[in-house]
Scaffold this motif. Structure first.
Motif, PDB file in Angstrom:
ATOM      1  N   VAL A 278     -86.436  27.209  -2.416  1.00  0.00           N
ATOM      2  CA  VAL A 278     -85.054  27.066  -2.909  1.00  0.00           C
ATOM      3  C   VAL A 278     -84.426  25.807  -2.325  1.00  0.00           C
ATOM      4  CG1 VAL A 278     -82.749  28.096  -2.931  1.00  0.00           C
ATOM      5  CG2 VAL A 278     -84.764  29.546  -3.227  1.00  0.00           C
ATOM      6  N   SER A 279     -84.626  25.573  -1.046  1.00  0.00           N
ATOM      7  CA  SER A 279     -84.089  24.363  -0.411  1.00  0.00           C
ATOM      8  C   SER A 279     -84.708  23.117  -1.025  1.00  0.00           C
ATOM      9  CB  SER A 279     -84.359  24.396   1.095  1.00  0.00           C
ATOM     10  OG  SER A 279     -83.738  25.513   1.699  1.00  0.00           O
ATOM     11  N   GLY A 280     -86.007  23.174  -1.320  1.00  0.00           N
ATOM     12  CA  GLY A 280     -86.682  22.033  -1.935  1.00  0.00           C
ATOM     13  C   GLY A 280     -86.143  21.719  -3.312  1.00  0.00           C
ATOM     14  N   ILE A 281     -85.826  22.756  -4.081  1.00  0.00           N
ATOM     15  CA  ILE A 281     -85.301  22.553  -5.433  1.00  0.00           C
ATOM     16  C   ILE A 281     -83.911  21.927  -5.386  1.00  0.00           C
ATOM     17  CG2 ILE A 281     -84.352  23.812  -7.424  1.00  0.00           C
ATOM     18  CD1 ILE A 281     -86.792  25.639  -7.243  1.00  0.00           C
ATOM     19  N   THR A 282     -83.035  22.465  -4.541  1.00  0.00           N
ATOM     20  CA  THR A 282     -81.679  21.923  -4.503  1.00  0.00           C
ATOM     21  C   THR A 282     -81.648  20.505  -3.927  1.00  0.00           C
ATOM     22  OG1 THR A 282     -81.295  23.017  -2.369  1.00  0.00           O
ATOM     23  CG2 THR A 282     -80.596  24.185  -4.362  1.00  0.00           C
ATOM     24  N   LYS A 283     -82.523  20.230  -2.953  1.00  0.00           N
ATOM     25  CA  LYS A 283     -82.567  18.877  -2.393  1.00  0.00           C
ATOM     26  C   LYS A 283     -83.183  17.894  -3.390  1.00  0.00           C
ATOM     27  CE  LYS A 283     -82.883  20.241   2.479  1.00  0.00           C
ATOM     28  NZ  LYS A 283     -83.765  20.316   3.684  1.00  0.00           N
ATOM     29  N   GLY A 284     -84.316  18.271  -3.974  1.00  0.00           N
ATOM     30  CA  GLY A 284     -85.013  17.366  -4.866  1.00  0.00           C
ATOM     31  C   GLY A 284     -84.341  17.197  -6.208  1.00  0.00           C
ATOM     32  N   GLY A 285     -83.697  18.266  -6.710  1.00  0.00           N
ATOM     33  CA  GLY A 285     -83.100  18.197  -8.040  1.00  0.00           C
ATOM     34  C   GLY A 285     -81.626  17.882  -8.052  1.00  0.00           C
ATOM     35  N   ALA A 286     -80.894  18.339  -7.026  1.00  0.00           N
ATOM     36  CA  ALA A 286     -79.440  18.160  -7.033  1.00  0.00           C
ATOM     37  C   ALA A 286     -78.934  17.381  -5.831  1.00  0.00           C
ATOM     38  CB  ALA A 286     -78.749  19.524  -7.081  1.00  0.00           C
ATOM     39  N   GLY A 287     -79.789  17.056  -4.874  1.00  0.00           N
ATOM     40  CA  GLY A 287     -79.370  16.271  -3.727  1.00  0.00           C
ATOM     41  C   GLY A 287     -78.422  16.996  -2.803  1.00  0.00           C
TER      42      GLY A 287
END
Length: 474
Positions: A278-287
């Motif tokens: 989940v952290s990877g998705i929000t960081k990679g996709g939404a910064g």
């Protein structure tokens, strides 16, 4: 890698944005292609271990087709829990769910050689483990301290090490062929190596979806090669139905202490992995960082999806890390895109002929694919361990946990006098390694002297990031 025709940069970072359907559908199918092989492989391995998989000539072979079918269907259902959500369940993010590799070393000792009747014990463990997983969502954020990279990296590495043997056995011809002239033949290894070579070629020299779907394409090339060589049997495809609904309690359900403890323990590890995804998705996709509500909702969805899967004959679900990378690659954060992929998986799960086609893949071809996949699991564990501060304390913890965990896994006869439940749990290797690492990490003092490790390491105490020279300056 994002396309301006899909939306503006601000729109692409918004999980609630819906791209034009003509763009969203292929993007959603991309997500399915990236996880398809990994999603159905655990069912094939578990059925093979139980004795009604590839090469077994078992009358229960169609049961493997059903489990493959349910793996697709409930991966889609669990993904909808994440993307659309139901009340507090779901992160409302583009998280792809799929069948977890992490539970395979727990499942194999429970079913090995016991036939289809043993699957009921798995289903009981999956349902209880799923509910426990959902319960962890109440306080998952406060539990992360107990699973630093030292522990999670060790567990993931152990999972991979437990599985690499399976890949080699498949490539050589499968467990039923052991002891025959066919096992390890040049033809078997030729088919397996074809898959490996194609997969590596695409991983290193292709870009975009060709690289992301390298294992799937490698299997397709290997399948075509096997077909040309007359090694593909399509008999089950003709006999399979064109449409079938999930069957509640298809394998029955039994509750075993060993299964429940094993699945609950691995759910703890899986929950922490989901937090990372989940952290990877929000960081990679939404910064941005993931919110507590998103992490909690994702953990609920993991658990509820797993519990429901167990009621219908599917295996545990978890978030799929390869799709996190795909979001970073495409730059598209839309949960609608992943919802389309989930619907595609559900449709595939309703068509048994698709499961039958997958079951027609020669085991040697599948072996080539899983050698790559399971090797990557080991590599992922090593990558996690690279974040560890390798001081002498952590080296000792890792050494003891790995030695006992891997040793018991390789020599299960050493525990022949243990009661059945404890023996199954201990010989998995993963649970004792994880418990030892967690306990030692919590109770051991932070400092160990130079002499404390040099005398037992043969002079190879290590001088990496956490070496004494650096520690003295902390």
């Amino acid at each position: 890698m994002s396309d301006a025709t899909i939306g503006t940069p601000e729109q692409l970072r918004d999980p609630n944005y819906s791209p034009p359907l003509i763009k969203a559908v292929p993007l959603g199918i991309q997500h399915v292609l990236a996880m398809f092989v990994s999603n159905v492989t655990p069912a094939i391995i578990v059925c093979g271990a139980a004795g009604f998989g590839f090469g077994s000539n078992s009358p229960d072979f169609p049961q493997m087709i059903y489990m493959i079918q349910m793996s697709m269907f409930f991966a889609g259902v669990a993904t909808l829990f994440q993307t659309i959500g139901v009340g507090p369940v779901g992160a409302r993010l583009p998280i792809v769910q799929g069948t977890s590799f992490a539970f395979i070393p727990i499942m194999i000792p429970l079913v090995v050689g016991k036939g289809v009747d043993a699957i009921a014990v798995l289903m009981g463990g999956i349902v209880v483990g799923g509910l426990f997983h959902a319960f962890l969502g109440l306080f998952i954020g406060r539990l992360r301290f107990a699973l630093p990279p030292l522990v999670t990296g060790l567990v993931v590495t152990m999972i991979g090490l437990a599985l690499v043997k399976v890949g080699v056995q498949y490539a050589a011809g499968g467990v039923p062929a052991i002891g025959t002239e066919e096992y390890g033949s040049g033809l078997n290894w030729f088919m397996a190596c074809t898959v490996i070579v194609v997969t590596l070629g695409l991983k290193f020299f292709a870009r975009g979806m060709l690289s992301v779907s390298a294992v799937l394409i490698g299997l397709l090339v290997g399948y075509a090669m096997a077909f040309v060589l007359g090694q593909v049997n399509l008999g089950n495809v003709g006999n399979a139905a064109s449409f079938a609904l999930p069957n509640p309690l298809h394998f029955g359900i039994e509750f075993s202490v060993a299964a429940i403890i094993g699945f609950c323990a691995m759910s703890f590890v899986s929950a922490v992995e989901t937090v990372g995804d989940v952290s990877g998705i929000t960081k990679g996709g939404a910064g941005r960082e993931a919110t507590d509500k998103e992490i909690q909702g994702a953990t609920y969805a993991d658990g509820v999806g797993t519990a429901i899967s167990g009621l219908f004959g599917a295996l545990p679900n978890t978030s799929f890390s390869q799709n996190v990378g795909l979001i970073a690659m495409t730059g598209v954060m839309s949960r609608m895109v992943v919802t389309i992929g989930a619907l595609f998986l559900i449709i595939c799960g309703l068509i048994p002929k698709i499961g039958a086609i997958i079951s027609s893949i020669p085991i040697e071809v599948l072996g080539g694919g899983v050698i790559v996949m399971f090797g990557m699991v080991v590599a992922a564990g090593v990558s996690m361990l690279s974040d560890v501060n390798w001081n002498r304390r952590n080296m000792v913890i890792f050494a003891i946990a790995l030695s006992l965990g891997l040793g018991l896994q390789l020599e299960p006869g050493a525990l022949q006098y243990l009661p059945g439940t404890l023996k199954v749990l201990a010989t998995s290797g993963i649970l004792p390694a994880a418990v030892i690492a967690i306990v030692l990490n919590l109770v051991l003092p932070e400092e160990l002297s130079d002499e404390a490790t040099e005398e037992v390491s043969g002079g190879m105490a290590g001088h990496g990031q956490g070496s004494l020279e650096q520690d003295d300056h902390v």
